[in-house]
Scaffold this active site. Structure first.
Site, PDB file in Angstrom:
ATOM      1  N   GLY A 187     -10.893  -4.083 -39.304  1.00  0.00           N
ATOM      2  CA  GLY A 187     -12.352  -3.887 -39.462  1.00  0.00           C
ATOM      3  C   GLY A 187     -12.874  -5.113 -40.543  1.00  0.00           C
ATOM      4  N   SER A 218      -6.873  -8.616 -41.009  1.00  0.00           N
ATOM      5  CA  SER A 218      -7.629  -9.313 -39.939  1.00  0.00           C
ATOM      6  C   SER A 218      -8.683  -8.499 -39.739  1.00  0.00           C
ATOM      7  CB  SER A 218      -6.422  -9.440 -38.899  1.00  0.00           C
ATOM      8  OG  SER A 218      -6.046  -8.294 -38.105  1.00  0.00           O
ATOM      9  N   LYS A 219      -9.254  -8.938 -38.555  1.00  0.00           N
ATOM     10  CA  LYS A 219     -10.345  -8.331 -37.778  1.00  0.00           C
ATOM     11  C   LYS A 219     -10.101  -6.930 -37.223  1.00  0.00           C
ATOM     12  CE  LYS A 219     -13.330 -11.816 -36.014  1.00  0.00           C
ATOM     13  NZ  LYS A 219     -13.565 -12.772 -35.162  1.00  0.00           N
ATOM     14  N   ARG A 220      -8.742  -6.650 -36.955  1.00  0.00           N
ATOM     15  CA  ARG A 220      -8.107  -5.459 -36.472  1.00  0.00           C
ATOM     16  C   ARG A 220      -8.600  -4.457 -37.360  1.00  0.00           C
ATOM     17  NH1 ARG A 220      -3.347  -3.872 -36.434  1.00  0.00           N
ATOM     18  NH2 ARG A 220      -2.679  -5.760 -37.598  1.00  0.00           N
TER      19      ARG A 220
END
Ligand code: GLU
Length: 493
Positions: A255, A251-253
Protein backbone atom coordinates in the site's frame (compact mmCIF):
# COMPACT_ATOMS: atom_id res chain seq x y z
CA UNK A 1 35.63 21.29 7.00
CA UNK A 2 31.95 22.21 6.54
CA UNK A 3 29.64 19.26 6.15
CA UNK A 4 28.43 18.64 2.62
CA UNK A 5 26.05 15.86 1.75
CA UNK A 6 23.79 15.08 -1.15
CA UNK A 7 20.76 13.35 -2.50
CA UNK A 8 21.54 11.93 -5.91
CA UNK A 9 18.40 10.59 -7.57
CA UNK A 10 18.29 8.95 -10.96
CA UNK A 11 15.30 10.44 -12.77
CA UNK A 12 13.91 7.08 -13.79
CA UNK A 13 10.86 6.83 -11.54
CA UNK A 14 8.84 8.47 -8.83
CA UNK A 15 10.20 9.49 -5.44
CA UNK A 16 9.20 6.76 -3.03
CA UNK A 17 9.18 6.73 0.74
CA UNK A 18 12.67 5.24 1.00
CA UNK A 19 14.06 7.96 -1.27
CA UNK A 20 12.20 10.65 0.62
CA UNK A 21 13.68 9.31 3.87
CA UNK A 22 17.17 9.59 2.32
CA UNK A 23 16.47 13.18 1.28
CA UNK A 24 15.26 14.00 4.77
CA UNK A 25 18.24 12.52 6.60
CA UNK A 26 20.68 14.32 4.32
CA UNK A 27 18.78 17.55 4.84
CA UNK A 28 18.57 17.16 8.62
CA UNK A 29 22.24 16.35 8.96
CA UNK A 30 23.36 19.23 6.75
CA UNK A 31 21.12 21.70 8.61
CA UNK A 32 22.15 20.39 11.98
CA UNK A 33 25.83 20.78 11.08
CA UNK A 34 25.26 24.10 9.35
CA UNK A 35 26.58 22.57 6.18
CA UNK A 36 25.27 22.27 2.64
CA UNK A 37 22.72 19.91 1.24
CA UNK A 38 23.25 19.27 -2.46
CA UNK A 39 20.86 17.81 -5.01
CA UNK A 40 22.60 16.08 -7.90
CA UNK A 41 20.76 14.48 -10.78
CA UNK A 42 22.27 11.19 -11.88
CA UNK A 43 20.94 11.14 -15.41
CA UNK A 44 23.59 9.09 -17.15
CA UNK A 45 21.24 6.29 -18.12
CA UNK A 46 19.80 7.98 -21.16
CA UNK A 47 17.51 5.09 -22.01
CA UNK A 48 15.72 5.22 -18.68
CA UNK A 49 15.69 9.01 -18.33
CA UNK A 50 12.20 10.34 -17.73
CA UNK A 51 11.64 14.12 -17.54
CA UNK A 52 8.34 13.63 -15.72
CA UNK A 53 10.00 11.69 -12.99
CA UNK A 54 12.61 14.42 -12.59
CA UNK A 55 9.86 17.01 -12.21
CA UNK A 56 8.00 14.90 -9.68
CA UNK A 57 11.14 14.22 -7.63
CA UNK A 58 11.85 17.95 -7.38
CA UNK A 59 8.21 18.63 -6.61
CA UNK A 60 8.17 15.99 -3.89
CA UNK A 61 11.28 17.37 -2.20
CA UNK A 62 9.90 20.88 -2.38
CA UNK A 63 6.59 19.71 -0.95
CA UNK A 64 8.42 18.33 2.07
CA UNK A 65 10.09 21.73 2.41
CA UNK A 66 13.57 20.23 2.15
CA UNK A 67 15.09 22.92 -0.02
CA UNK A 68 18.51 22.06 -1.39
CA UNK A 69 21.34 24.58 -1.16
CA UNK A 70 22.91 23.64 -4.46
CA UNK A 71 21.54 21.82 -7.45
CA UNK A 72 18.96 22.15 -10.23
CA UNK A 73 17.27 25.56 -10.45
CA UNK A 74 19.45 27.10 -7.74
CA UNK A 75 22.88 26.35 -9.19
CA UNK A 76 25.93 26.57 -6.98
CA UNK A 77 29.73 26.63 -7.00
CA UNK A 78 30.03 23.05 -8.27
CA UNK A 79 27.63 23.38 -11.20
CA UNK A 80 26.48 21.73 -13.35
CA UNK A 81 24.49 19.40 -11.10
CA UNK A 82 23.26 17.16 -13.89
CA UNK A 83 25.69 14.35 -14.58
CA UNK A 84 24.87 14.35 -18.29
CA UNK A 85 26.54 17.78 -18.41
CA UNK A 86 29.70 16.58 -16.71
CA UNK A 87 30.82 13.83 -19.09
CA UNK A 88 34.30 15.19 -19.69
CA UNK A 89 35.11 14.85 -15.97
CA UNK A 90 34.25 11.16 -15.97
CA UNK A 91 36.08 10.56 -19.22
CA UNK A 92 39.20 12.20 -17.82
CA UNK A 93 39.00 10.08 -14.68
CA UNK A 94 38.56 6.92 -16.76
CA UNK A 95 41.57 7.90 -18.83
CA UNK A 96 43.67 8.37 -15.70
CA UNK A 97 42.60 4.99 -14.41
CA UNK A 98 43.51 3.31 -17.70
CA UNK A 99 46.90 5.00 -17.79
CA UNK A 100 47.65 3.92 -14.24
CA UNK A 101 46.61 0.34 -15.04
CA UNK A 102 43.60 0.45 -12.68
CA UNK A 103 41.21 0.13 -15.59
CA UNK A 104 41.30 -1.39 -19.04
CA UNK A 105 39.51 -1.33 -22.34
CA UNK A 106 37.19 -4.19 -23.07
CA UNK A 107 35.84 -4.98 -26.53
CA UNK A 108 33.70 -7.96 -25.65
CA UNK A 109 30.49 -7.94 -27.66
CA UNK A 110 27.09 -8.04 -25.99
CA UNK A 111 26.71 -11.47 -27.58
CA UNK A 112 29.83 -12.83 -25.89
CA UNK A 113 28.82 -11.34 -22.55
CA UNK A 114 25.37 -12.84 -22.85
CA UNK A 115 26.79 -16.29 -23.60
CA UNK A 116 29.17 -15.93 -20.65
CA UNK A 117 26.33 -15.02 -18.34
CA UNK A 118 24.24 -17.99 -19.43
CA UNK A 119 27.16 -20.34 -18.97
CA UNK A 120 27.80 -19.02 -15.45
CA UNK A 121 24.14 -19.29 -14.58
CA UNK A 122 24.04 -22.89 -15.78
CA UNK A 123 27.04 -23.69 -13.61
CA UNK A 124 25.45 -21.84 -10.66
CA UNK A 125 28.39 -19.45 -10.55
CA UNK A 126 28.12 -15.75 -9.75
CA UNK A 127 27.65 -13.86 -12.99
CA UNK A 128 30.54 -11.55 -13.63
CA UNK A 129 33.04 -10.56 -16.25
CA UNK A 130 35.72 -13.19 -16.82
CA UNK A 131 38.61 -10.81 -17.48
CA UNK A 132 38.84 -11.73 -21.15
CA UNK A 133 40.21 -8.29 -22.16
CA UNK A 134 42.20 -7.66 -19.00
CA UNK A 135 45.56 -8.16 -20.62
CA UNK A 136 45.23 -7.22 -24.26
CA UNK A 137 48.48 -6.85 -26.11
CA UNK A 138 49.32 -3.09 -26.12
CA UNK A 139 49.86 -2.84 -29.85
CA UNK A 140 46.66 -4.74 -30.58
CA UNK A 141 44.84 -2.43 -28.20
CA UNK A 142 46.23 0.61 -29.97
CA UNK A 143 45.11 -0.74 -33.31
CA UNK A 144 41.59 -1.52 -32.16
CA UNK A 145 41.21 1.93 -30.60
CA UNK A 146 42.59 3.60 -33.71
CA UNK A 147 40.14 1.64 -35.83
CA UNK A 148 37.34 3.07 -33.70
CA UNK A 149 36.17 -0.30 -32.42
CA UNK A 150 33.53 0.32 -29.74
CA UNK A 151 34.81 -0.58 -26.32
CA UNK A 152 34.07 0.05 -22.68
CA UNK A 153 36.42 0.84 -19.82
CA UNK A 154 36.38 -1.66 -16.97
CA UNK A 155 37.74 -1.41 -13.48
CA UNK A 156 40.64 -3.75 -12.77
CA UNK A 157 39.65 -5.10 -9.35
CA UNK A 158 42.88 -5.97 -7.54
CA UNK A 159 43.38 -9.06 -5.39
CA UNK A 160 42.93 -8.69 -1.66
CA UNK A 161 40.28 -7.19 0.54
CA UNK A 162 38.57 -3.83 0.68
CA UNK A 163 37.43 -2.22 3.88
CA UNK A 164 34.37 -0.02 4.00
CA UNK A 165 34.03 2.13 7.10
CA UNK A 166 30.39 2.81 7.70
CA UNK A 167 29.48 5.31 10.37
CA UNK A 168 26.66 3.10 11.67
CA UNK A 169 27.93 -0.37 10.87
CA UNK A 170 31.60 0.06 11.59
CA UNK A 171 34.32 -1.70 9.65
CA UNK A 172 33.07 -3.98 6.89
CA UNK A 173 35.50 -6.15 5.00
CA UNK A 174 34.82 -7.26 1.44
CA UNK A 175 36.78 -9.92 -0.36
CA UNK A 176 37.75 -8.45 -3.71
CA UNK A 177 37.18 -11.79 -5.38
CA UNK A 178 33.47 -11.13 -4.94
CA UNK A 179 33.66 -7.85 -6.88
CA UNK A 180 33.09 -7.64 -10.60
CA UNK A 181 35.39 -5.84 -13.05
CA UNK A 182 32.75 -3.17 -13.23
CA UNK A 183 32.18 -1.17 -16.42
CA UNK A 184 33.09 2.43 -15.63
CA UNK A 185 32.68 4.07 -19.00
CA UNK A 186 30.33 2.83 -21.70
CA UNK A 187 31.15 2.80 -25.39
CA UNK A 188 29.03 5.92 -25.95
CA UNK A 189 31.28 7.85 -23.56
CA UNK A 190 28.72 7.89 -20.76
CA UNK A 191 29.87 6.76 -17.31
CA UNK A 192 28.16 4.15 -15.21
CA UNK A 193 26.80 5.08 -11.80
CA UNK A 194 29.91 3.92 -9.93
CA UNK A 195 32.36 6.14 -11.77
CA UNK A 196 30.08 9.15 -12.01
CA UNK A 197 29.02 9.08 -8.36
CA UNK A 198 32.59 8.66 -7.13
CA UNK A 199 33.99 11.41 -9.34
CA UNK A 200 31.20 13.79 -8.38
CA UNK A 201 31.28 13.05 -4.68
CA UNK A 202 34.95 13.99 -4.84
CA UNK A 203 34.62 16.93 -7.22
CA UNK A 204 31.67 18.33 -5.27
CA UNK A 205 33.62 18.01 -2.01
CA UNK A 206 31.16 15.73 -0.28
CA UNK A 207 32.10 14.99 3.30
CA UNK A 208 29.26 12.50 3.82
CA UNK A 209 27.57 10.02 1.54
CA UNK A 210 24.28 9.11 3.21
CA UNK A 211 22.23 6.65 1.18
CA UNK A 212 20.07 3.56 1.45
CA UNK A 213 21.47 0.22 2.52
CA UNK A 214 20.76 -1.19 -0.93
CA UNK A 215 23.86 0.68 -2.13
CA UNK A 216 26.17 -0.99 0.37
CA UNK A 217 27.35 -3.71 -2.07
CA UNK A 218 28.54 -0.92 -4.41
CA UNK A 219 30.55 0.85 -1.77
CA UNK A 220 33.71 -1.35 -1.85
CA UNK A 221 34.00 -0.55 -5.56
CA UNK A 222 33.73 3.12 -4.74
CA UNK A 223 36.32 2.82 -1.98
CA UNK A 224 38.68 1.15 -4.48
CA UNK A 225 38.07 3.95 -6.98
CA UNK A 226 38.99 6.53 -4.34
CA UNK A 227 42.21 4.62 -3.68
CA UNK A 228 43.01 4.28 -7.38
CA UNK A 229 42.40 7.96 -8.01
CA UNK A 230 44.34 8.99 -4.90
CA UNK A 231 41.39 10.72 -3.26
CA UNK A 232 40.17 10.70 0.34
CA UNK A 233 36.82 8.95 0.63
CA UNK A 234 33.89 10.66 2.34
CA UNK A 235 32.23 9.21 5.43
CA UNK A 236 29.78 6.54 4.32
CA UNK A 237 26.44 6.12 6.04
CA UNK A 238 24.03 3.44 4.85
CA UNK A 239 20.52 4.02 6.10
CA UNK A 240 18.53 0.96 7.16
CA UNK A 241 16.15 -0.68 4.72
CA UNK A 242 12.48 0.18 4.97
CA UNK A 243 10.38 -2.98 5.20
CA UNK A 244 6.67 -3.65 5.03
CA UNK A 245 4.88 -5.22 8.00
CA UNK A 246 5.65 -8.66 6.50
CA UNK A 247 9.36 -7.82 6.61
CA UNK A 248 9.72 -7.78 2.83
CA UNK A 249 11.20 -4.69 1.25
CA UNK A 250 8.56 -1.95 1.24
CA UNK A 251 6.68 -1.75 -2.04
CA UNK A 252 3.34 -0.93 -3.61
CA UNK A 253 2.17 -4.30 -2.44
CA UNK A 254 2.13 -2.93 1.10
CA UNK A 255 0.00 0.00 0.00
CA UNK A 256 3.03 2.29 -0.04
CA UNK A 257 2.60 4.96 -2.65
CA UNK A 258 4.94 7.48 -4.21
CA UNK A 259 5.49 10.54 -2.08
CA UNK A 260 3.22 12.82 -4.10
CA UNK A 261 0.39 10.33 -3.83
CA UNK A 262 0.51 10.89 -0.09
CA UNK A 263 0.01 14.59 -0.79
CA UNK A 264 -3.06 13.74 -2.90
CA UNK A 265 -4.47 11.66 -0.06
CA UNK A 266 -4.20 14.60 2.28
CA UNK A 267 -1.15 13.88 4.37
CA UNK A 268 0.66 16.97 5.59
CA UNK A 269 4.31 17.43 4.66
CA UNK A 270 5.17 18.04 8.31
CA UNK A 271 3.56 14.71 9.19
CA UNK A 272 5.45 12.94 6.41
CA UNK A 273 8.74 14.39 7.65
CA UNK A 274 7.91 13.42 11.21
CA UNK A 275 6.99 9.91 10.14
CA UNK A 276 9.94 9.45 7.76
CA UNK A 277 12.39 10.63 10.41
CA UNK A 278 11.33 7.76 12.63
CA UNK A 279 12.04 5.20 9.90
CA UNK A 280 15.41 4.32 11.33
CA UNK A 281 15.95 7.09 13.83
CA UNK A 282 14.52 8.19 17.15
CA UNK A 283 15.61 10.86 19.58
CA UNK A 284 15.60 8.37 22.44
CA UNK A 285 13.50 10.68 24.59
CA UNK A 286 10.08 9.21 23.96
CA UNK A 287 9.04 12.43 22.27
CA UNK A 288 7.21 11.60 19.06
CA UNK A 289 5.85 14.76 17.53
CA UNK A 290 8.25 17.03 15.72
CA UNK A 291 8.07 19.76 13.17
CA UNK A 292 10.96 20.17 10.75
CA UNK A 293 12.89 22.63 12.93
CA UNK A 294 12.44 20.32 15.89
CA UNK A 295 13.79 17.43 13.85
CA UNK A 296 16.84 19.46 12.86
CA UNK A 297 17.52 20.24 16.51
CA UNK A 298 17.01 16.69 17.71
CA UNK A 299 18.62 14.82 14.83
CA UNK A 300 21.82 12.91 15.42
CA UNK A 301 23.29 10.84 12.66
CA UNK A 302 24.95 8.52 15.18
CA UNK A 303 21.52 7.61 16.54
CA UNK A 304 20.34 6.16 13.24
CA UNK A 305 19.86 2.44 13.67
CA UNK A 306 21.37 -0.10 11.33
CA UNK A 307 18.60 -2.69 11.65
CA UNK A 308 15.70 -2.35 9.20
CA UNK A 309 12.83 0.02 9.84
CA UNK A 310 9.24 -1.16 9.45
CA UNK A 311 6.59 0.93 7.72
CA UNK A 312 3.46 1.28 9.84
CA UNK A 313 0.45 2.80 8.09
CA UNK A 314 -1.54 3.25 11.31
CA UNK A 315 1.34 5.18 12.79
CA UNK A 316 1.50 7.45 9.74
CA UNK A 317 -2.23 8.13 10.06
CA UNK A 318 -2.02 8.98 13.72
CA UNK A 319 0.98 11.26 13.21
CA UNK A 320 -0.94 12.99 10.42
CA UNK A 321 -4.03 13.43 12.58
CA UNK A 322 -1.86 14.94 15.31
CA UNK A 323 -0.27 17.42 12.94
CA UNK A 324 -3.69 18.39 11.61
CA UNK A 325 -4.81 19.11 15.19
CA UNK A 326 -1.74 21.27 15.75
CA UNK A 327 -2.27 23.61 12.80
CA UNK A 328 -3.68 27.05 13.41
CA UNK A 329 -7.25 26.98 12.02
CA UNK A 330 -6.45 29.61 9.40
CA UNK A 331 -3.55 27.52 8.18
CA UNK A 332 -5.66 24.38 8.17
CA UNK A 333 -8.29 26.17 6.05
CA UNK A 334 -5.61 27.02 3.55
CA UNK A 335 -4.44 23.39 3.42
CA UNK A 336 -8.02 22.13 3.10
CA UNK A 337 -8.82 24.43 0.19
CA UNK A 338 -7.76 22.06 -2.62
CA UNK A 339 -9.65 19.19 -1.02
CA UNK A 340 -13.10 20.72 -0.61
CA UNK A 341 -15.61 21.64 -3.34
CA UNK A 342 -15.27 25.11 -4.84
CA UNK A 343 -18.88 25.92 -3.95
CA UNK A 344 -17.71 26.11 -0.36
CA UNK A 345 -16.32 29.62 -0.28
CA UNK A 346 -13.37 30.69 1.82
CA UNK A 347 -15.53 32.23 4.56
CA UNK A 348 -17.63 29.14 4.90
CA UNK A 349 -14.55 26.96 4.93
CA UNK A 350 -12.98 29.11 7.61
CA UNK A 351 -16.10 28.68 9.77
CA UNK A 352 -16.22 24.94 9.22
CA UNK A 353 -12.52 24.32 9.77
CA UNK A 354 -12.52 24.16 13.58
CA UNK A 355 -15.30 21.57 13.41
CA UNK A 356 -13.41 19.50 10.87
CA UNK A 357 -10.07 19.78 12.61
CA UNK A 358 -10.65 17.14 15.26
CA UNK A 359 -12.55 14.78 13.01
CA UNK A 360 -10.20 13.96 10.16
CA UNK A 361 -7.08 11.89 9.77
CA UNK A 362 -6.30 13.10 6.25
CA UNK A 363 -7.25 16.37 4.57
CA UNK A 364 -9.17 14.59 1.81
CA UNK A 365 -11.69 13.32 4.37
CA UNK A 366 -12.93 16.88 4.87
CA UNK A 367 -14.74 16.90 1.52
CA UNK A 368 -17.48 14.51 2.64
CA UNK A 369 -17.82 16.20 6.00
CA UNK A 370 -18.46 19.70 4.67
CA UNK A 371 -20.41 18.98 1.49
CA UNK A 372 -23.75 19.33 3.30
CA UNK A 373 -23.12 23.05 3.72
CA UNK A 374 -23.79 23.49 0.02
CA UNK A 375 -25.86 20.42 -0.78
CA UNK A 376 -29.26 19.89 0.80
CA UNK A 377 -30.00 16.36 1.87
CA UNK A 378 -32.65 15.83 -0.78
CA UNK A 379 -33.25 12.14 -0.47
CA UNK A 380 -33.73 11.72 3.24
CA UNK A 381 -32.13 8.58 4.44
CA UNK A 382 -33.88 6.55 7.00
CA UNK A 383 -33.40 7.86 10.47
CA UNK A 384 -35.99 10.58 10.92
CA UNK A 385 -38.21 8.44 13.07
CA UNK A 386 -37.01 7.34 16.48
CA UNK A 387 -37.26 3.74 17.56
CA UNK A 388 -40.59 2.85 19.09
CA UNK A 389 -42.17 5.87 17.52
CA UNK A 390 -44.10 6.35 14.33
CA UNK A 391 -44.08 8.77 11.45
CA UNK A 392 -46.95 10.88 12.74
CA UNK A 393 -45.25 11.39 16.06
CA UNK A 394 -41.91 12.02 14.36
CA UNK A 395 -43.50 14.75 12.27
CA UNK A 396 -44.91 16.33 15.42
CA UNK A 397 -41.57 16.13 17.21
CA UNK A 398 -39.72 17.65 14.27
CA UNK A 399 -42.34 20.36 14.02
CA UNK A 400 -41.72 21.30 17.65
CA UNK A 401 -37.98 21.16 17.12
CA UNK A 402 -38.43 23.45 14.16
CA UNK A 403 -40.23 25.91 16.39
CA UNK A 404 -37.24 25.86 18.72
CA UNK A 405 -34.88 26.64 15.83
CA UNK A 406 -37.26 29.31 14.60
CA UNK A 407 -37.35 30.97 17.99
CA UNK A 408 -33.69 31.58 18.55
CA UNK A 409 -30.08 31.36 17.69
CA UNK A 410 -28.30 28.08 18.31
CA UNK A 411 -26.68 28.03 21.73
CA UNK A 412 -26.89 26.25 25.07
CA UNK A 413 -30.47 27.43 25.51
CA UNK A 414 -31.41 25.86 22.24
CA UNK A 415 -29.96 22.53 23.24
CA UNK A 416 -31.91 22.57 26.49
CA UNK A 417 -35.10 23.41 24.64
CA UNK A 418 -34.56 20.54 22.22
CA UNK A 419 -33.99 18.15 25.12
CA UNK A 420 -37.35 19.24 26.54
CA UNK A 421 -39.04 18.48 23.25
CA UNK A 422 -37.56 14.99 23.28
CA UNK A 423 -38.56 14.41 26.88
CA UNK A 424 -42.11 15.55 26.30
CA UNK A 425 -42.53 12.87 23.65
CA UNK A 426 -40.67 10.19 25.53
CA UNK A 427 -37.83 10.29 23.04
CA UNK A 428 -34.24 9.96 24.07
CA UNK A 429 -32.47 13.24 23.47
CA UNK A 430 -29.89 11.34 21.44
CA UNK A 431 -32.60 10.04 19.12
CA UNK A 432 -33.89 13.51 18.49
CA UNK A 433 -30.44 14.86 17.79
CA UNK A 434 -29.87 11.97 15.42
CA UNK A 435 -33.12 12.69 13.58
CA UNK A 436 -32.20 16.37 13.37
CA UNK A 437 -28.77 15.49 12.08
CA UNK A 438 -30.32 13.43 9.33
CA UNK A 439 -32.78 16.22 8.54
CA UNK A 440 -30.30 19.09 8.52
CA UNK A 441 -27.01 17.48 7.60
CA UNK A 442 -28.17 14.35 5.84
CA UNK A 443 -25.89 11.97 7.61
CA UNK A 444 -25.56 10.33 10.98
CA UNK A 445 -21.79 10.62 10.99
CA UNK A 446 -21.22 14.30 10.72
CA UNK A 447 -19.99 17.50 12.19
CA UNK A 448 -21.73 18.53 15.42
CA UNK A 449 -25.33 19.49 14.90
CA UNK A 450 -25.65 22.80 16.67
CA UNK A 451 -22.42 24.35 15.46
CA UNK A 452 -23.19 23.19 11.94
CA UNK A 453 -26.70 24.67 12.17
CA UNK A 454 -25.29 27.93 13.33
CA UNK A 455 -23.00 28.07 10.30
CA UNK A 456 -25.82 27.07 7.94
CA UNK A 457 -27.95 29.91 9.26
CA UNK A 458 -31.51 29.90 10.50
CA UNK A 459 -33.24 30.19 7.14
CA UNK A 460 -31.44 27.25 5.66
CA UNK A 461 -31.97 25.12 8.77
CA UNK A 462 -35.68 25.83 8.76
CA UNK A 463 -35.94 25.06 5.06
CA UNK A 464 -34.27 21.72 5.59
CA UNK A 465 -36.47 20.93 8.55
CA UNK A 466 -39.54 21.76 6.49
CA UNK A 467 -38.42 19.39 3.79
CA UNK A 468 -37.78 16.65 6.32
CA UNK A 469 -41.13 17.19 8.00
CA UNK A 470 -42.87 17.04 4.64
CA UNK A 471 -41.17 13.74 3.94
CA UNK A 472 -42.18 12.21 7.25
CA UNK A 473 -45.68 13.69 7.17
CA UNK A 474 -46.08 12.42 3.61
CA UNK A 475 -45.43 8.93 4.83
CA UNK A 476 -48.05 9.09 7.62
CA UNK A 477 -51.23 9.44 5.63
CA UNK A 478 -49.90 7.35 2.81
CA UNK A 479 -50.81 3.82 2.03
CA UNK A 480 -49.99 1.21 4.60
CA UNK A 481 -47.58 -0.28 2.12
CA UNK A 482 -45.29 2.72 2.56
CA UNK A 483 -41.90 1.71 3.85
CA UNK A 484 -41.30 2.69 7.45
CA UNK A 485 -38.99 5.66 7.60
CA UNK A 486 -36.50 3.72 9.61
CA UNK A 487 -35.52 0.12 10.03
CA UNK A 488 -35.80 -1.18 13.56
CA UNK A 489 -32.13 -1.95 14.08
CA UNK A 490 -30.95 1.46 12.89
CA UNK A 491 -32.97 3.47 15.35
CA UNK A 492 -30.40 3.83 18.09
CA UNK A 493 -27.83 6.63 17.82
N1 GLU B 1 21.60 7.49 -8.36
C1 GLU B 1 21.55 6.64 -7.20
C2 GLU B 1 20.08 6.50 -6.83
O1 GLU B 1 19.29 6.54 -7.69
C3 GLU B 1 22.35 7.28 -6.11
C4 GLU B 1 22.87 6.35 -5.07
C5 GLU B 1 23.82 7.10 -4.17
O2 GLU B 1 23.34 7.88 -3.36
O3 GLU B 1 25.02 6.95 -4.33
O4 GLU B 1 19.70 6.35 -5.71
Amino acid sequence: MPVRDRYAPSPTGALHLGGARTVLFNYLFARKMRGQFVLRIEDTDQKRYDPESLASILEGIRWLGLQWDEGPEVGGPYAPYFQSERLSLYQAAAQRLVEAGHAYYCFCTPKRLEALRKEQERAHLPTRYDGHCRNLDPSELKQRLAAGEPGVVRMRIPDGKTVVDDLLRGRLEFDNSTLDDQVLLKSDGFPTYHLAATVDDHEMAMTHVIRGEEWLPSTPKHVLLYQMLGWDPPTFVHLPLVLGPDRAKLSKRHGAASLLEYREMGYLPEAMNNFLAFLGWSPGTGEELFDLDGLVRAFELEKVQSSPAVFDQAKLDSVNAEHIRRLAPGELSRRLRPFVPDEIGDDLLAQATPLVQTRITKLAEAADLVRFFVERPYDYPEGLVSKGSDAAEAAAVLEEARAVFAAGEPGPGLEAALRQVAEKHGWKAGDLFMALRVAIIGSRQSLPLLESSSILGQDEVLARLDAAIATVAGSTGAAASQKPAIAEDEASP
